[in-house]
Design a protein around this motif. Structure first.
Motif, PDB file in Angstrom:
ATOM      1  N   GLU A 162       0.868  -1.075   0.011  1.00 17.67           N
ATOM      2  CA  GLU A 162       0.018   0.085   0.180  1.00 17.67           C
ATOM      3  C   GLU A 162       0.691   1.246   0.198  1.00 17.67           C
ATOM      4  N   TYR A 163       2.159   1.246   0.858  1.00 20.72           N
ATOM      5  CA  TYR A 163       2.696   2.254   0.560  1.00 20.72           C
ATOM      6  C   TYR A 163       3.920   2.406  -0.220  1.00 20.72           C
ATOM      7  N   PHE A 164       4.696   1.361  -0.607  1.00 17.78           N
ATOM      8  CA  PHE A 164       5.631   1.400  -1.781  1.00 17.78           C
ATOM      9  C   PHE A 164       5.000   1.064  -3.153  1.00 17.78           C
ATOM     10  N   GLY A 165       3.857   0.491  -3.223  1.00 17.70           N
ATOM     11  CA  GLY A 165       3.293  -0.066  -4.531  1.00 17.70           C
ATOM     12  C   GLY A 165       3.807  -1.798  -4.545  1.00 17.70           C
ATOM     13  N   GLU A 166       3.305  -2.232  -5.918  1.00 17.37           N
ATOM     14  CA  GLU A 166       3.675  -3.537  -6.099  1.00 17.37           C
ATOM     15  C   GLU A 166       5.262  -3.670  -6.208  1.00 17.37           C
ATOM     16  N   PRO A 167       6.069  -4.562  -5.865  1.00 15.90           N
ATOM     17  CA  PRO A 167       7.626  -4.615  -6.012  1.00 15.90           C
ATOM     18  C   PRO A 167       7.851  -4.732  -7.515  1.00 15.90           C
ATOM     19  N   ILE A 168       8.922  -3.856  -7.679  1.00 24.02           N
ATOM     20  CA  ILE A 168       9.355  -3.858  -9.177  1.00 24.02           C
ATOM     21  C   ILE A 168      10.271  -4.897  -9.534  1.00 24.02           C
ATOM     22  N   TYR A 169      10.633  -5.667  -8.647  1.00 21.10           N
ATOM     23  CA  TYR A 169      11.529  -6.880  -8.930  1.00 21.10           C
ATOM     24  C   TYR A 169      11.437  -7.713  -7.757  1.00 21.10           C
ATOM     25  N   THR A 170      11.125  -9.225  -7.772  1.00 22.50           N
ATOM     26  CA  THR A 170      11.223 -10.008  -6.761  1.00 22.50           C
ATOM     27  C   THR A 170      12.133 -11.271  -7.011  1.00 22.50           C
ATOM     28  N   TYR A 171      13.058 -11.515  -6.114  1.00 22.18           N
ATOM     29  CA  TYR A 171      13.761 -12.834  -6.471  1.00 22.18           C
ATOM     30  C   TYR A 171      13.751 -13.381  -5.051  1.00 22.18           C
ATOM     31  N   SER A 172      13.030 -14.760  -5.120  1.00 20.44           N
ATOM     32  CA  SER A 172      12.524 -15.384  -4.180  1.00 20.44           C
ATOM     33  C   SER A 172      13.562 -16.462  -3.678  1.00 20.44           C
ATOM     34  N   LEU A 173      13.346 -17.051  -2.371  1.00 19.52           N
ATOM     35  CA  LEU A 173      14.150 -18.030  -1.749  1.00 19.52           C
ATOM     36  C   LEU A 173      14.345 -19.038  -2.667  1.00 19.52           C
ATOM     37  N   LYS A 174      12.991 -19.511  -3.004  1.00 22.50           N
ATOM     38  CA  LYS A 174      13.184 -20.589  -3.937  1.00 22.50           C
ATOM     39  C   LYS A 174      14.097 -20.528  -5.465  1.00 22.50           C
ATOM     40  N   GLN A 175      14.002 -19.247  -6.005  1.00 20.86           N
ATOM     41  CA  GLN A 175      14.780 -19.228  -7.002  1.00 20.86           C
ATOM     42  C   GLN A 175      16.124 -18.990  -6.662  1.00 20.86           C
ATOM     43  N   GLY A 176      16.545 -18.393  -5.625  1.00 29.94           N
ATOM     44  CA  GLY A 176      17.844 -18.618  -4.963  1.00 29.94           C
ATOM     45  C   GLY A 176      18.441 -19.771  -5.013  1.00 29.94           C
ATOM     46  N   ILE A 177      17.519 -20.816  -4.321  1.00 35.41           N
ATOM     47  CA  ILE A 177      18.186 -22.189  -4.061  1.00 35.41           C
ATOM     48  C   ILE A 177      18.273 -22.765  -5.413  1.00 35.41           C
ATOM     49  N   GLU A 178      17.127 -22.758  -6.333  1.00 31.89           N
ATOM     50  CA  GLU A 178      17.311 -23.189  -7.658  1.00 31.89           C
ATOM     51  C   GLU A 178      18.676 -22.976  -8.408  1.00 31.89           C
ATOM     52  N   ASP A 179      18.933 -21.477  -8.183  1.00 34.98           N
ATOM     53  CA  ASP A 179      20.134 -20.850  -8.935  1.00 34.98           C
ATOM     54  C   ASP A 179      21.428 -21.345  -8.342  1.00 34.98           C
ATOM     55  N   GLY A 180      21.190 -21.868  -6.883  1.00 33.33           N
ATOM     56  CA  GLY A 180      22.659 -22.191  -6.374  1.00 33.33           C
ATOM     57  C   GLY A 180      23.249 -21.064  -5.805  1.00 33.33           C
ATOM     58  N   PHE A 181      22.732 -19.853  -5.454  1.00 32.36           N
ATOM     59  CA  PHE A 181      23.073 -19.041  -4.714  1.00 32.36           C
ATOM     60  C   PHE A 181      22.858 -19.077  -3.259  1.00 32.36           C
ATOM     61  N   LEU A 182      21.675 -19.648  -2.988  1.00 33.73           N
ATOM     62  CA  LEU A 182      21.299 -19.790  -1.591  1.00 33.73           C
ATOM     63  C   LEU A 182      21.340 -21.493  -1.203  1.00 33.73           C
ATOM     64  N   ALA A 183      21.629 -21.521  -0.106  1.00 35.78           N
ATOM     65  CA  ALA A 183      21.806 -23.062   0.667  1.00 35.78           C
ATOM     66  C   ALA A 183      20.305 -23.665   0.719  1.00 35.78           C
ATOM     67  N   PRO A 184      20.312 -24.893   0.349  1.00 35.11           N
ATOM     68  CA  PRO A 184      18.952 -25.666   0.554  1.00 35.11           C
ATOM     69  C   PRO A 184      18.857 -26.128   1.786  1.00 35.11           C
ATOM     70  N   TYR A 185      17.583 -26.630   2.276  1.00 37.06           N
ATOM     71  CA  TYR A 185      17.626 -27.174   3.663  1.00 37.06           C
ATOM     72  C   TYR A 185      17.138 -28.651   3.823  1.00 37.06           C
ATOM     73  N   LYS A 186      17.681 -29.121   4.850  1.00 39.42           N
ATOM     74  CA  LYS A 186      17.097 -30.658   4.975  1.00 39.42           C
ATOM     75  C   LYS A 186      16.187 -30.252   6.392  1.00 39.42           C
ATOM     76  N   VAL A 187      14.958 -30.720   6.490  1.00 41.10           N
ATOM     77  CA  VAL A 187      14.274 -30.535   7.806  1.00 41.10           C
ATOM     78  C   VAL A 187      13.907 -32.054   8.387  1.00 41.10           C
ATOM     79  N   MET A 188      14.249 -31.960   9.652  1.00 43.46           N
ATOM     80  CA  MET A 188      14.124 -33.080  10.648  1.00 43.46           C
ATOM     81  C   MET A 188      13.027 -32.717  11.843  1.00 43.46           C
ATOM     82  N   ARG A 189      11.954 -33.426  11.330  1.00 43.01           N
ATOM     83  CA  ARG A 189      10.696 -32.712  12.385  1.00 43.01           C
ATOM     84  C   ARG A 189      10.704 -34.045  13.437  1.00 43.01           C
ATOM     85  N   VAL A 190      10.797 -33.639  14.749  1.00 45.16           N
ATOM     86  CA  VAL A 190      10.614 -34.490  15.920  1.00 45.16           C
ATOM     87  C   VAL A 190       9.295 -34.061  16.710  1.00 45.16           C
ATOM     88  N   ASP A 191       8.327 -35.137  16.433  1.00 45.66           N
ATOM     89  CA  ASP A 191       7.112 -35.021  17.421  1.00 45.66           C
ATOM     90  C   ASP A 191       7.385 -35.449  18.886  1.00 45.66           C
TER      91      ASP A 191
END
Length: 812
Positions: free
Chosen positions: A334-363
């Motif tokens: 509302e204040y800044f307007g729609e993003p003029i550019y978005t680079y997401s976590l998913k894209q960063g992982i797919e491109d290899g610039f960000l580290a992927p994660y392994k999840v261990m869930r303990v109940d």
């Protein structure tokens, strides 16, 4: 020069060198400044299974063409002459889309297929090598396509800052910078950039400011942040090239002698008028403001921080965030307007610039099933525990169970001992008291590590100087200690912990913004530290938020009204009563200069230490029960991995390999033909590794005696496998070696034995002739001379023939 050359026998590299580059240069492109070969696009996605990671092949455009540095215009993808002229066009288009350019070319050395998004009459056409367009021709078409005016060009073509060491923006940073400059040139004064944590928002901001400043479009600039650490890091690192033109705002004065100002929200606001430093300069003093982490204080209309932006409302304002905040009360969009550019976590992982994660869930049983005290149950202070069912939301808030804390700490300890006891770890707890109890439990479970350093485990929270002082050591890759940090809120954002390998979630998390920020603590890659991925150990089902479309989707604006906010003191009281860490830098409604922390409450979180004046609280019951003697156990442990579509999946590495290889080879027959046609089997093995096939893990799951060929045939296509020894014995039974004599027969026979022991990669490496048992026949040159007519080519042909014999029974 190239007449008479048989193109069909040339490699792709030769086609580029002998035909494509000359055509481009003949069209007037400058080889030094406008032509970039092997232009890096991605680093190659990291694939993780178990404790092993492998990178897929990095993606590089064969040739990227630039109008000038930082302003890409076109991409060329080359193929060998065995392929058609347009064979690489789809790959070229992918790179062109990433770079935000309308021109893509493909070539096999005979000519070019030209894809031109600016030509609506004929998007694709074949052109000769002599007709490749000049830079000026493409630039004119590009400007018309973009709608640039001549008066905008000086700003739009302003150069990037160059550090002289070859550092250049990545493709998505280039897009973010160029789109921002373009928006400013067209008169847009409110801009929002959404870039995932760890993708270089500050560096991107620096290049935007640099170009606007150098073009003299913006003369006085304010970079706003809400953490001293962020201001200091920015001043020393990314913004350092501004030199003496830059200053940090301190005290109660903004110095007009400087052009680049770095300011802390808290340092520019306050309850007293004298503390409102920003009001001491005119509203037109700054003509550009860049707001770091704008999802926090500046997003709320009624915050003191927002007053700064409102005061300088005439300035161009650029918001940076990884997590745009969209609630019923607060809206970045509302204040800044729609993003003029978005680079997401998913894209960063797919491109290899960000580290992927392994999840261990303990109940944990009490979390899943709830816990009800037996009749007359007293807590550790002798108070009667309220008779009701306590669930996961209660634990470590309304009810403390020592055995639950112990189980979480033991699970963390076991994981670190099994993997790496020195792996940097952040344990997110519900509040300060919880963080302290977790610290104590981890200390007692790791006496051998604590003996080496009493800082092995540290509580790093906002209430204690000793812990906060260790934050810089925790994030410093050269410092071993602290290893484990227990925290509540202080480390959710603004902590550049590139080396963090384990994130432990024992905190109830409802906010998607907060969840994204916490996950962002682990997404940075540090190749030298061998940090390519990280693990999330989840005790509170918080990772279910990964399945929420909002996690990596486009922000949806949901703010519809501005209801009356909670009173500042009421919100503060709530935080204090919960015993939580008060992270003043994140709360939108709290004026940090107006707060006096009630020490008794802040230390132990008991309600009776702080009088609200609310009748509901004026009783003798404790706010929190602390019990022990409760049997607690883990019900289940599930391991999930980041999949190729960005989702968490529970699968074995065999499942992953089957899925990956099925995309690469349509059938068993195609795989077998590709394998047999390869001059070197190692090339196929390397290619599969680049696709994320981790041979060590497959060997663990399937068996170590299988050749990569058999492993794929068995796992992907359900073929009965032959071990390496079985394949070698089949060759011996066929009396294959009778066609050779003397040294050649002896060497090839031993190569077969080597294959049975170590695999095909060993026999393809000619260096094997230098070691036992081959050295008994002399030096490598002597072996080649005695057995293979003195020619390495003859030796390689013999090895290839041996491989053909090894795999001949799988030809159908």
């Amino acid at each position: 020069m190239t007449s008479g050359i048989n193109k069909a026998k040339l490699s792709e590299t030769d086609i580029i060198t002998k035909f494509i580059l000359p055509a481009v240069k003949n069209a007037g492109w400058d080889d030094r400044t406008q032509i970039r070969q092997e232009f890096p696009v991605t680093d190659g996605k990291v694939v993780v299974r178990g404790q092993v990671a492998a990178r897929q092949k990095a993606r590089r455009a064969d040739i990227a063409l630039f109008y000038k540095d930082g302003m890409p215009l076109a991409v060329i993808e080359a193929k060998s002459n065995q392929y058609s002229v347009g064979h690489g066009i789809q790959q070229s288009l992918d790179y062109a889309e990433r770079l935000g350019v309308p021109f893509a070319f493909a070539s096999n050395g005979n000519g070019f297929l030209f894809h031109d998004k600016t030509n609506l009459n004929q998007v694709e056409s074949e052109i000769t090598l002599d007709d490749f367009p000049s830079c000026d021709q493409l630039w004119v078409k590009f400007c018309e396509w973009k709608g640039y005016r001549n008066d905008q060009l000086p700003l739009l073509t302003q150069s990037y800052h160059s550090d002289g060491e070859g550092k250049a923006p990545r493709y998505y940073q280039m897009q973010a910078i160029n789109r921002s400059i373009e928006a400013v040139a067209k008169g847009q004064n409110r801009l929002l950039l959404v870039m995932a944590t760890g993708t270089g928002k500050t560096y991107t901001a620096f290049q935007i400011i640099w170009r606007l400043w150098k073009a003299k479009q913006k003369k006085r600039i304010l970079f706003l942040a809400d953490r001293n650490a962020l201001i200091d890091q920015t001043f020393i690192n990314d913004f350092q090239p501004f030199g003496t033109a830059m200053t940090k705002i301190k005290g109660h004065k903004i110095d007009p002698a400087y052009e680049i100002h770095l300011g802390l929200y808290q340092g520019m606001t306050g309850t007293e008028e004298i503390q409102k430093v920003y009001k001491k300069v005119s509203p037109d003093f700054f003509d550009l403001i860049v707001i770091d982490e704008c999802h926090r204080g500046s997003a709320a209309e009624d915050s003191n921080w927002r007053d700064i932006l409102d005061h300088f409302s005439g300035a161009t304002q650029i918001g940076l965030t990884a997590t745009p905040k969209e609630t019923e009360d607060v809206s970045n969009i509302e204040y800044f307007g729609e993003p003029i550019y978005t680079y997401s976590l998913k894209q960063g992982i797919e491109d290899g610039f960000l580290a992927p994660y392994k999840v261990m869930r303990v109940d944990i049983d009490v979390d899943v099933q709830g816990w009800r005290p037996e009749k007359g149950k007293l807590d550790k202070d002798g108070n009667l525990v309220d008779d009701r069912i306590y669930n996961q939301k209660d634990f470590d808030r309304n009810l403390i169970i020592d055995e639950r804390t112990q189980l979480v700490a033991q699970t963390v300890t076991n994981y670190l001992k099994r993997t790496d006891p020195m792996a940097k770890t952040i344990v997110f707890c519900n509040n300060i008291d919880h963080a302290e109890r977790m610290r104590r439990a981890l200390i007692n479970l790791n006496p051998e590590q604590v003996a080496k350093s009493d800082k092995y485990v540290m509580r790093i929270t906002g209430d204690e100087k000793e812990g906060k002082d260790q934050l810089s050591y925790f994030t410093n890759r050269k410092e071993s200690y602290p290893v484990i940090a227990t925290t509540s809120e202080l480390m959710t954002t603004g902590v550049d912990a590139k080396t963090c390998k384990l994130i432990v979630l024992d905190q109830g998390i409802q906010s998607m913004t907060k969840f994204k920020q916490i996950i962002g603590r682990g997404t940075r890659i540090d190749q030298e530290y061998n940090k390519l991925w990280f693990t999330i150990l989840d005790f509170k089902k918080a990772t279910e938020l990964f399945a929420d479309p909002r996690f990596d989707g486009d922000p949806e604006q949901v703010k519809v009204s501005t209801p009356a906010a909670f009173a500042d003191d009421a919100l503060l009281d709530e935080m204090i009563h919960e015993g939580e860490e008060i992270d003043l830098s994140q709360d939108d409604s709290i004026d940090p200069d107006s707060i006096q922390e009630p020490q008794g409450v802040y230390q132990n979180g008991h309600r009776e230490d702080y009088q609200l004046g609310d009748a509901d609280w004026n009783d003798d019951k404790p706010r929190k029960f602390h019990v022990n003697g409760v049997q607690v156990k883990a019900l289940a442990e599930r391991v999930q991995y980041y999949d190729t579509d960005g989702k968490l999946v529970t699968e074995s590495f065999k499942d992953y390999t089957r899925k990956t290889l099925a995309k690469r080879f349509a059938s068993l027959d195609e795989f077998v033909k590709t394998w047999q046609a390869a001059e070197r089997k190692q090339a196929i093995i390397d290619e599969l590794e680049e696709c994320g096939v981790i041979w060590e893990l497959l060997e663990q799951e399937v068996g170590k005696e299988l050749d990569p060929f058999d492993m794929i045939c068995h796992i992907v296509y359900d073929q009965p496998p032959l071990t390496r020894k079985e394949r070698a014995n089949q060759v011996k039974k066929r009396n294959y070696f009778t066609r050779y004599d003397g040294v050649a027969q002896e060497v090839l026979s031993r190569l077969l034995d080597k294959y049975a022991d170590a695999g095909v990669a060993e026999i393809e490496n000619i260096q094997v002739l230098k070691v036992a048992p081959f050295d008994q026949f002399g030096r490598m040159q002597e072996i080649i001379k005695k057995g293979f007519d003195g020619k390495k080519e003859t030796y390689y042909d013999a090895v290839k023939a041996l491989e053909d014999e090894l795999y001949q029974d799988q030809s159908a």
